[in-house]
Each structure stands twice: as C-alpha cells, then as structure tokens.
Design a protein around this motif. Structure first.
Motif, PDB file in Angstrom:
ATOM      1  N   MET A 116      56.563  60.867  30.051  1.00 40.49           N
ATOM      2  CA  MET A 116      56.045  60.421  28.761  1.00 40.49           C
ATOM      3  C   MET A 116      56.931  60.893  27.612  1.00 40.49           C
ATOM      4  SD  MET A 116      53.827  58.654  30.114  1.00 40.49           S
ATOM      5  CE  MET A 116      53.369  57.855  28.575  1.00 40.49           C
ATOM      6  N   ILE A 117      57.595  62.029  27.776  1.00 39.79           N
ATOM      7  CA  ILE A 117      58.591  62.463  26.790  1.00 39.79           C
ATOM      8  C   ILE A 117      59.708  61.420  26.721  1.00 39.79           C
ATOM      9  CG2 ILE A 117      60.369  64.202  26.294  1.00 39.79           C
ATOM     10  CD1 ILE A 117      58.404  66.281  27.576  1.00 39.79           C
ATOM     11  N   GLY A 118      60.129  60.923  27.881  1.00 41.15           N
ATOM     12  CA  GLY A 118      61.150  59.879  27.926  1.00 41.15           C
ATOM     13  C   GLY A 118      60.687  58.584  27.269  1.00 41.15           C
ATOM     14  N   VAL A 119      59.429  58.222  27.509  1.00 39.74           N
ATOM     15  CA  VAL A 119      58.855  57.024  26.887  1.00 39.74           C
ATOM     16  C   VAL A 119      58.929  57.136  25.354  1.00 39.74           C
ATOM     17  CG1 VAL A 119      56.644  55.874  26.423  1.00 39.74           C
ATOM     18  CG2 VAL A 119      57.362  56.281  28.785  1.00 39.74           C
ATOM     19  N   LEU A 120      58.504  58.279  24.831  1.00 39.24           N
ATOM     20  CA  LEU A 120      58.515  58.479  23.379  1.00 39.24           C
ATOM     21  C   LEU A 120      59.944  58.503  22.828  1.00 39.24           C
ATOM     22  CD1 LEU A 120      55.721  61.207  23.069  1.00 39.24           C
ATOM     23  CD2 LEU A 120      55.571  58.815  22.357  1.00 39.24           C
ATOM     24  N   ALA A 121      60.848  59.140  23.569  1.00 42.62           N
ATOM     25  CA  ALA A 121      62.244  59.202  23.131  1.00 42.62           C
ATOM     26  C   ALA A 121      62.858  57.803  23.084  1.00 42.62           C
ATOM     27  CB  ALA A 121      63.051  60.100  24.063  1.00 42.62           C
ATOM     28  N   SER A 122      62.504  56.962  24.048  1.00 39.59           N
ATOM     29  CA  SER A 122      63.070  55.601  24.091  1.00 39.59           C
ATOM     30  C   SER A 122      62.538  54.728  22.964  1.00 39.59           C
ATOM     31  CB  SER A 122      62.773  54.947  25.444  1.00 39.59           C
ATOM     32  OG  SER A 122      61.446  54.452  25.505  1.00 39.59           O
ATOM     33  N   ARG A 124      61.825  55.973  19.997  1.00 42.99           N
ATOM     34  CA  ARG A 124      62.527  56.452  18.805  1.00 42.99           C
ATOM     35  C   ARG A 124      63.999  56.045  18.801  1.00 42.99           C
ATOM     36  NH1 ARG A 124      62.187  62.752  17.302  1.00 42.99           N
ATOM     37  NH2 ARG A 124      60.101  62.531  18.198  1.00 42.99           N
ATOM     38  N   ARG A 125      64.625  56.099  19.979  1.00 42.51           N
ATOM     39  CA  ARG A 125      66.057  55.793  20.077  1.00 42.51           C
ATOM     40  C   ARG A 125      66.330  54.881  21.281  1.00 42.51           C
ATOM     41  NH1 ARG A 125      70.021  59.062  18.182  1.00 42.51           N
ATOM     42  NH2 ARG A 125      71.326  57.367  18.957  1.00 42.51           N
ATOM     43  N   PRO A 126      65.927  53.622  21.203  1.00 41.31           N
ATOM     44  CA  PRO A 126      66.113  52.713  22.351  1.00 41.31           C
ATOM     45  C   PRO A 126      67.579  52.512  22.727  1.00 41.31           C
ATOM     46  CG  PRO A 126      65.418  51.500  20.388  1.00 41.31           C
ATOM     47  CD  PRO A 126      65.260  52.950  20.077  1.00 41.31           C
ATOM     48  N   ASP A 127      68.475  52.715  21.769  1.00 43.00           N
ATOM     49  CA  ASP A 127      69.904  52.534  22.025  1.00 43.00           C
ATOM     50  C   ASP A 127      70.468  53.551  23.007  1.00 43.00           C
ATOM     51  OD1 ASP A 127      69.234  54.227  19.649  1.00 43.00           O
ATOM     52  OD2 ASP A 127      71.352  54.760  19.773  1.00 43.00           O
ATOM     53  N   LEU A 128      69.772  54.688  23.171  1.00 38.92           N
ATOM     54  CA  LEU A 128      70.282  55.770  24.020  1.00 38.92           C
ATOM     55  C   LEU A 128      69.997  55.567  25.508  1.00 38.92           C
ATOM     56  CD1 LEU A 128      69.455  59.109  22.124  1.00 38.92           C
ATOM     57  CD2 LEU A 128      71.708  58.219  22.701  1.00 38.92           C
ATOM     58  N   PHE A 129      69.003  54.743  25.816  1.00 39.41           N
ATOM     59  CA  PHE A 129      68.486  54.706  27.183  1.00 39.41           C
ATOM     60  C   PHE A 129      68.716  53.351  27.848  1.00 39.41           C
ATOM     61  CE2 PHE A 129      66.143  57.857  24.777  1.00 39.41           C
ATOM     62  CZ  PHE A 129      66.243  58.972  25.597  1.00 39.41           C
ATOM     63  N   LEU A 130      69.410  53.393  28.978  1.00 39.55           N
ATOM     64  CA  LEU A 130      69.633  52.186  29.771  1.00 39.55           C
ATOM     65  C   LEU A 130      68.401  51.832  30.587  1.00 39.55           C
ATOM     66  CD1 LEU A 130      73.194  53.162  30.967  1.00 39.55           C
ATOM     67  CD2 LEU A 130      72.678  51.087  29.661  1.00 39.55           C
ATOM     68  N   LYS A 131      67.723  52.871  31.089  1.00 36.42           N
ATOM     69  CA  LYS A 131      66.531  52.660  31.915  1.00 36.42           C
ATOM     70  C   LYS A 131      65.751  53.963  32.021  1.00 36.42           C
ATOM     71  CE  LYS A 131      65.231  50.054  36.031  1.00 36.42           C
ATOM     72  NZ  LYS A 131      65.773  49.327  37.199  1.00 36.42           N
ATOM     73  N   LEU A 132      64.434  53.852  32.133  1.00 35.76           N
ATOM     74  CA  LEU A 132      63.574  55.005  32.370  1.00 35.76           C
ATOM     75  C   LEU A 132      63.041  54.926  33.794  1.00 35.76           C
ATOM     76  CD1 LEU A 132      61.328  54.947  29.151  1.00 35.76           C
ATOM     77  CD2 LEU A 132      63.532  56.089  29.448  1.00 35.76           C
ATOM     78  N   VAL A 133      63.159  56.032  34.537  1.00 37.28           N
ATOM     79  CA  VAL A 133      62.534  56.146  35.855  1.00 37.28           C
ATOM     80  C   VAL A 133      61.403  57.155  35.690  1.00 37.28           C
ATOM     81  CG1 VAL A 133      62.844  56.698  38.289  1.00 37.28           C
ATOM     82  CG2 VAL A 133      64.733  55.662  36.990  1.00 37.28           C
ATOM     83  N   LEU A 134      60.170  56.673  35.821  1.00 37.08           N
ATOM     84  CA  LEU A 134      58.982  57.446  35.480  1.00 37.08           C
ATOM     85  C   LEU A 134      58.239  57.835  36.752  1.00 37.08           C
ATOM     86  CD1 LEU A 134      57.838  55.050  32.602  1.00 37.08           C
ATOM     87  CD2 LEU A 134      59.349  57.046  32.417  1.00 37.08           C
TER      88      LEU A 134
END
Length: 283
Positions: A116-122, A124-134
């Motif tokens: 969920m930290i990754g979800v929130l970070a993405s 805020r900054r979608p440009d940083l993340f290619l994909k989230l593995v949750l």
C-alpha cells in the motif's frame, strides 16, 4: 543571486537529508542490469525477508533493499511517533530513497503494508514506477458492510490488548499463524524479526495499519499492477485481492500461489520468485 543561493542551499540540504536516510534505513543496492527493482518488506520483518528472493533477480536486475523505519534493524530512536501516524510518511521515505539513488524508473515489489505504500507512492509519482507487484496487499483489514477485509473491530482490539499485555507471548502465537504453511524455518525467521521490534513501536504501527482505509484512492493508480496472493492467507482473504483488481485504476492481474500464509517470500520463495520475475518482465 540571493534566490539562486537559497535554491542551492535547499538542494544541498535535500542531498544531505537523503544521504542520512540511506544510512538510517540500511539501504543497499545489489545485482546487475539496467532495470531497477525495489523490494519493500512488510510489518514485522526487515529487508532480510527477501534473502531467498534476491538470488532469483540479481543477475538481471539492480535491486534496491531497505528497511522501513519501524523495523527492528533500524535504531528505534529514528522512529518519530508524531510523523509516522499515516502511511504518507513511509511514502516520503521511499521517494527520498529513490531520489537519492538517482532512480528515475523502477519496478516496485511490496509486501503487505509496503504494497500500500507503493500504491500511494505511485499515485504521487506515477512517472517513477513501471509496475507494482503487490504481495498480500490490503487497502483495509477491517470488515465494512459488504466489504470483507478479514477482521472485525473487536478482534483487532483483542490483538492490540494481547500485544500490550505480553508481547513475547503474542509473537509466539502470531508468527506461526501468519506463516500459515508448515515451514518451521520461516516461523523462526519471522519470530526473530518480530522480537527485534521494540514492542511499543510494533503496537503503534499495527494500530496505524489496521486503522488505515485506502479503498478510496485505488482508482487514482495508473501504473500496471500484479496482485500476488496465496490460496489461504489468515490476514488477507481472497475477496480483498478481487476488490483490488476491481478498483485499481491501472491494468491489473492476479496471481494465486498454491500455498498458505501471509509471507510466501519466507515460506515458499521458489513459488513466489518466478511469479515476480514474470510480472516485471511483462510491463
């Protein structure tokens, strides 16, 4: 000139803050390859939880490992009870780590609260993340009307009482329940990192996590996601994975691991690692 000087001072301050955070949170970068994978652990563990996953990834990827500030491997003096009242402060830490390392694009693998930290970070900054593995992700652990998060409020309050009353006894009961699968080594490892946490920090973080409700922001995610869930997880029922898939804004897939428990990276790394590899190869 005055404005430029102020900007330079701010940049210098930010760099110093970033370097300090890298040290505090024991940030490590291992492996080879151009693609960056960030591995972020969940509650009760530290970055050592990924030890059995790293060998599957490090040949082809550069891996960023770090400890959440609440982990027992971090000096507890750095845990600010006023700051870490929501997951947003953990997001700040993650983004500062990436900035300090010069990472401009990455795959993010997060377990439990870190998912969920990754979800929130993405968001805020979608440009940083290619994909989230949750892995074992939940936007809300408490049941609410038609939403089945897995726990009633009374159950959670009894957990908090048990933690406060006798932390050692609580760990001895909680660790095998969370691991789920009959893997004594995984239970010992999870118990070790739980015992490393200062009990008051552990209780505080548990309250933060169990009182969180992030269902309302899921639709703001635009990054592709892969939800990884075991067939039976005492902390996160399969209905939560279904809810995530239905409400996350980005393209989302679900991978079900045919094993039990909330910590497959400890109990079933040989099952989990290929799923992570596949997920980060399919952007």
């Amino acid at each position: 000139m005055r404005g430029n000087s102020t900007d330079d001072d701010a940049d210098t301050g930010s760099l110093a803050e970033g370097r300090k955070l890298l040290e505090i949170l024991n940030v490590r970068v291992v492996g080879n390859g151009e693609k960056v994978v960030v591995l972020s652990h969940g509650f009760g563990t530290d970055q050592s939880a990924w030890n059995r996953i790293v060998p599957y990834l490090q040949r082809d990827h550069r891996i960023v490992l770090y400890d959440l500030v609440c982990a027992g491997s971090v000096n507890p003096d750095h845990f600010d009870f006023r700051r870490y009242t929501t997951l947003d402060a953990y997001v700040d830490d993650l983004l500062l780590i990436l900035e300090s390392l010069g990472v401009d694009r990455c795959f993010f693998v997060g377990h439990s609260v870190s998912a969920m930290i990754g979800v929130l970070a993405s968001i805020r900054r979608p440009d940083l993340f290619l994909k989230l593995v949750l892995i074992g992700a939940s936007p809300r652990f408490l049941n609410d009307g038609d939403y089945h998060g897995g726990f009633e409020r009374g159950e959670i309050e009894r957990v908090f009482e048990a933690m406060e009353c006798n932390y050692e006894a609580w760990v001895r009961g909680f660790a095998p329940l969370s691991v789920g699968a009959d893997v004594p080594a995984a239970v010992r490892e999870f118990s070790r990192t739980l015992f490393n946490m200062r009990p008051d920090i552990s209780l505080f973080v548990s309250r933060t996590v169990f009182n969180s409700d992030l269902r309302g922001v899921l639709g703001l995610v635009r990054v592709p996601c892969c939800i990884v869930q075991t067939a039976r997880d005492v902390s996160v029922p399969l209905s939560v994975a279904t809810h995530l898939k239905a409400h996350l804004g980005g393209r989302t897939t679900i991978e079900i691991l045919h094993t039990e428990g909330h910590l497959p990276h400890l109990s079933a790394p040989a099952l989990l690692a290929p799923v992570i590899r596949r997920a980060i190869m399919r952007t």
